[in-house]
Write a protein that holds these residues in place. Structure first.
Motif, PDB file in Angstrom:
ATOM      1  N   GLN A 138       0.852  -1.251   0.102  1.00  0.00           N
ATOM      2  CA  GLN A 138       0.050   0.288  -0.221  1.00  0.00           C
ATOM      3  C   GLN A 138       0.780   1.207  -0.073  1.00  0.00           C
ATOM      4  OE1 GLN A 138      -3.450  -0.077  -0.462  1.00  0.00           O
ATOM      5  NE2 GLN A 138      -3.034  -2.456  -0.535  1.00  0.00           N
ATOM      6  N   LEU A 139       2.031   1.161   0.269  1.00  0.00           N
ATOM      7  CA  LEU A 139       3.079   2.258   0.478  1.00  0.00           C
ATOM      8  C   LEU A 139       3.590   2.537  -1.160  1.00  0.00           C
ATOM      9  CD1 LEU A 139       4.615   4.342   1.808  1.00  0.00           C
ATOM     10  CD2 LEU A 139       6.036   2.747   2.438  1.00  0.00           C
ATOM     11  N   ALA A 140       3.242   3.598  -1.717  1.00  0.00           N
ATOM     12  CA  ALA A 140       3.775   4.048  -2.795  1.00  0.00           C
ATOM     13  C   ALA A 140       5.105   4.980  -2.809  1.00  0.00           C
ATOM     14  CB  ALA A 140       2.662   4.657  -3.930  1.00  0.00           C
ATOM     15  N   PRO A 141       6.129   4.397  -3.642  1.00  0.00           N
ATOM     16  CA  PRO A 141       7.193   5.453  -3.632  1.00  0.00           C
ATOM     17  C   PRO A 141       7.067   6.744  -4.300  1.00  0.00           C
ATOM     18  CG  PRO A 141       7.548   3.660  -5.231  1.00  0.00           C
ATOM     19  CD  PRO A 141       6.306   3.347  -4.475  1.00  0.00           C
ATOM     20  N   ARG A 205      -3.983   9.021  -6.539  1.00  0.00           N
ATOM     21  CA  ARG A 205      -3.051   8.277  -5.924  1.00  0.00           C
ATOM     22  C   ARG A 205      -1.680   8.478  -7.046  1.00  0.00           C
ATOM     23  NH1 ARG A 205      -3.800   2.836  -2.877  1.00  0.00           N
ATOM     24  NH2 ARG A 205      -1.681   3.156  -2.868  1.00  0.00           N
ATOM     25  N   TRP A 206      -0.540   8.555  -6.500  1.00  0.00           N
ATOM     26  CA  TRP A 206       0.433   8.625  -7.463  1.00  0.00           C
ATOM     27  C   TRP A 206       1.633   7.837  -6.737  1.00  0.00           C
ATOM     28  CZ3 TRP A 206       5.494  11.405  -7.420  1.00  0.00           C
ATOM     29  CH2 TRP A 206       5.578  12.166  -6.227  1.00  0.00           C
ATOM     30  N   LYS A 207       2.713   7.324  -7.839  1.00  0.00           N
ATOM     31  CA  LYS A 207       3.799   6.883  -7.493  1.00  0.00           C
ATOM     32  C   LYS A 207       4.783   7.221  -8.493  1.00  0.00           C
ATOM     33  CE  LYS A 207       3.522   2.104  -8.783  1.00  0.00           C
ATOM     34  NZ  LYS A 207       3.688   0.491  -8.279  1.00  0.00           N
ATOM     35  N   ALA A 208       6.247   7.189  -8.208  1.00  0.00           N
ATOM     36  CA  ALA A 208       7.328   7.445  -9.174  1.00  0.00           C
ATOM     37  C   ALA A 208       8.103   6.193  -9.203  1.00  0.00           C
ATOM     38  CB  ALA A 208       7.908   8.816  -8.833  1.00  0.00           C
ATOM     39  N   VAL A 209       8.364   5.302 -10.228  1.00  0.00           N
ATOM     40  CA  VAL A 209       9.272   4.442 -10.516  1.00  0.00           C
ATOM     41  C   VAL A 209      10.232   4.589 -11.558  1.00  0.00           C
ATOM     42  CG1 VAL A 209       9.502   2.093 -10.725  1.00  0.00           C
ATOM     43  CG2 VAL A 209       7.887   2.975  -9.082  1.00  0.00           C
ATOM     44  N   ASP A 210      11.602   4.851 -11.669  1.00  0.00           N
ATOM     45  CA  ASP A 210      12.607   4.792 -12.398  1.00  0.00           C
ATOM     46  C   ASP A 210      12.061   5.888 -13.573  1.00  0.00           C
ATOM     47  OD1 ASP A 210      13.925   2.800 -11.438  1.00  0.00           O
ATOM     48  OD2 ASP A 210      12.776   1.206 -12.704  1.00  0.00           O
ATOM     49  N   GLY A 211      11.805   6.955 -13.105  1.00  0.00           N
ATOM     50  CA  GLY A 211      11.322   8.326 -13.983  1.00  0.00           C
ATOM     51  C   GLY A 211      10.157   8.089 -14.731  1.00  0.00           C
ATOM     52  N   LYS A 212       9.209   7.306 -13.953  1.00  0.00           N
ATOM     53  CA  LYS A 212       7.747   7.331 -14.594  1.00  0.00           C
ATOM     54  C   LYS A 212       6.937   7.533 -13.294  1.00  0.00           C
ATOM     55  CE  LYS A 212       8.797   3.759 -18.078  1.00  0.00           C
ATOM     56  NZ  LYS A 212      10.359   3.685 -18.025  1.00  0.00           N
ATOM     57  N   VAL A 213       5.652   8.454 -13.892  1.00  0.00           N
ATOM     58  CA  VAL A 213       4.797   8.527 -12.942  1.00  0.00           C
ATOM     59  C   VAL A 213       3.540   7.481 -13.283  1.00  0.00           C
ATOM     60  CG1 VAL A 213       2.910  10.231 -12.252  1.00  0.00           C
ATOM     61  CG2 VAL A 213       5.275  10.922 -12.192  1.00  0.00           C
ATOM     62  N   TYR A 214       3.070   6.917 -11.923  1.00  0.00           N
ATOM     63  CA  TYR A 214       1.917   5.929 -12.290  1.00  0.00           C
ATOM     64  C   TYR A 214       0.805   6.398 -11.311  1.00  0.00           C
ATOM     65  CZ  TYR A 214       5.165   2.545 -14.120  1.00  0.00           C
ATOM     66  OH  TYR A 214       6.194   1.953 -14.907  1.00  0.00           O
ATOM     67  N   TYR A 216      -3.367   5.689  -9.730  1.00  0.00           N
ATOM     68  CA  TYR A 216      -4.342   4.512  -9.547  1.00  0.00           C
ATOM     69  C   TYR A 216      -5.333   4.846 -10.236  1.00  0.00           C
ATOM     70  CZ  TYR A 216      -5.139   0.706  -6.110  1.00  0.00           C
ATOM     71  OH  TYR A 216      -4.948  -0.559  -5.478  1.00  0.00           O
ATOM     72  N   ASP A 217      -5.852   3.856 -11.164  1.00  0.00           N
ATOM     73  CA  ASP A 217      -7.022   3.929 -12.121  1.00  0.00           C
ATOM     74  C   ASP A 217      -8.104   3.426 -11.425  1.00  0.00           C
ATOM     75  OD1 ASP A 217      -6.968   1.365 -12.459  1.00  0.00           O
ATOM     76  OD2 ASP A 217      -6.004   1.227 -14.201  1.00  0.00           O
ATOM     77  N   LYS A 218      -9.409   3.449 -12.194  1.00  0.00           N
ATOM     78  CA  LYS A 218     -10.749   3.023 -11.582  1.00  0.00           C
ATOM     79  C   LYS A 218     -10.804   1.584 -11.291  1.00  0.00           C
ATOM     80  CE  LYS A 218     -13.282   6.844 -14.180  1.00  0.00           C
ATOM     81  NZ  LYS A 218     -14.183   7.053 -15.189  1.00  0.00           N
ATOM     82  N   ASN A 219      -9.989   0.760 -11.649  1.00  0.00           N
ATOM     83  CA  ASN A 219      -9.774  -0.401 -11.746  1.00  0.00           C
ATOM     84  C   ASN A 219      -9.003  -0.848 -10.423  1.00  0.00           C
ATOM     85  OD1 ASN A 219     -11.514  -1.104 -13.848  1.00  0.00           O
ATOM     86  ND2 ASN A 219      -9.754  -0.895 -15.268  1.00  0.00           N
ATOM     87  N   GLU A 220      -8.458   0.193  -9.832  1.00  0.00           N
ATOM     88  CA  GLU A 220      -7.682  -0.127  -8.674  1.00  0.00           C
ATOM     89  C   GLU A 220      -6.322  -0.735  -9.232  1.00  0.00           C
ATOM     90  OE1 GLU A 220      -9.820  -1.920  -5.570  1.00  0.00           O
ATOM     91  OE2 GLU A 220     -10.961  -0.212  -5.164  1.00  0.00           O
ATOM     92  N   GLU A 221      -5.991  -0.181 -10.216  1.00  0.00           N
ATOM     93  CA  GLU A 221      -4.388  -0.803 -10.608  1.00  0.00           C
ATOM     94  C   GLU A 221      -3.670   0.211 -11.116  1.00  0.00           C
ATOM     95  OE1 GLU A 221      -5.313  -3.331 -14.085  1.00  0.00           O
ATOM     96  OE2 GLU A 221      -5.948  -4.866 -12.604  1.00  0.00           O
ATOM     97  N   TRP A 222      -2.345   0.162 -10.914  1.00  0.00           N
ATOM     98  CA  TRP A 222      -1.371   1.327 -11.245  1.00  0.00           C
ATOM     99  C   TRP A 222      -1.335   1.398 -12.744  1.00  0.00           C
ATOM    100  CZ3 TRP A 222      -0.273   4.575  -7.802  1.00  0.00           C
ATOM    101  CH2 TRP A 222      -0.181   4.515  -6.635  1.00  0.00           C
ATOM    102  N   ALA A 223      -1.599   2.403 -13.562  1.00  0.00           N
ATOM    103  CA  ALA A 223      -1.452   2.752 -14.998  1.00  0.00           C
ATOM    104  C   ALA A 223      -0.311   3.903 -15.071  1.00  0.00           C
ATOM    105  CB  ALA A 223      -2.459   3.090 -15.268  1.00  0.00           C
TER     106      ALA A 223
END
Length: 260
Positions: A138-141, A205-214, A216-223
């Protein structure tokens, strides 16, 4: 076999002789990461550090780990062997650093199913960092370097009936793991103050991994939303479809939806 020897010599130069010997002494079997999770997180002075574990693609008896230290510009590559509840080996910056010096050792020790302790030693073999990481999905970087509100400078879109109409884009990255984003039309002949994207914009909600911003979409998945990089104080955003934006950091902008 000759090709394997060449690859091993390359790793020997990069990571040091002790690791070079370990490559040939290790079992040729696939490294087992039983009991370890793929990704762990740690809070370090308010910044989220991420440790990603995976089996090595070149030497299958080895384990590769990437340590992202809050700001995505600071990352280490770790390579070592696994022995039950611990992993030992050497580490170096993912992007070479001339002042880093030679080989430095690390140890990862599994505490339980969801926690581990990472020890990074300095060039003299003494403990430099010792951190406890938790596998909390649940913890997003987040990347602390992009926290705040960014806006683009609107330019005329070239329409004959409205030659001075342009689009301005603002986005606010907050340290609680949410962002607000908004686009609106402005008259490019006038100076513009960036509007607060949290007033009427979409909050996600957002997270950053390797220079990309993701997000949380309506399907409760990271896009994945876009790639980004910081250049000369500006954030350059590139979307999968090819669209590109260059944003500046907004100064002295009070965010109505920010509870800090």
């Amino acid at each position: 076999m000759i090709k394997i020897l060449r690859i091993a010599r390359l790793y020997a130069k990069e990571l040091g002789a002790p690791l070079y010997l370990a490559l040939f002494c290790a079992s040729p079997l696939q490294a087992e990461l039983n009991g370890f999770q793929d990704r762990y997180f740690a809070d370090v002075d308010g910044s989220t550090w991420v440790l990603q574990l995976e089996t090595n693609k070149t030497f299958q008896s080895m384990v590769t780990a990437k340590l992202q230290m809050g700001d995505t510009r600071n990352r280490y590559l770790l390579m070592g062997g696994v022995d039950n509840t611990q992993i030992k080996g050497s580490y170096k910056p993912l992007i070479g650093s001339s002042d880093f010096g030679g080989e430095r050792s690390f140890e990862i020790r599994r505490i339980d199913d969801s926690r581990l302790r990472l020890t990074l030693n300095d060039d003299k073999g003494k403990v430099k960092e010792q951190l406890t990481f938790t596998a909390n999905s649940q913890l997003a970087p987040i990347d602390t370097a992009i926290l705040g509100t960014w806006f683009t400078t609107a330019e005329p879109d070239g329409k004959l009936n409205q030659p001075y109409l342009g689009e301005q884009w603002t986005i606010s990255f907050r340290d609680d793991g949410t962002l607000c984003e908004a686009s609106y039309s402005v008259d490019t002949r006038k100076s513009q103050d960036p509007k607060d994207p949290c007033r009427n914009g979409v909050e996600r909600r957002w997270k950053a991994v390797d220079g990309k911003v993701y997000t949380y979409d309506k399907n409760e998945e990271w896009a994945m939303q876009f790639n980004y990089r910081l250049m000369g104080g500006r954030m350059v955003v590139s979307y999968p479809g090819g669209k590109r934006r260059v944003a500046n950091m907004a100064q002295n902008l009070k965010l109505s939806a920010d509870n800090r």
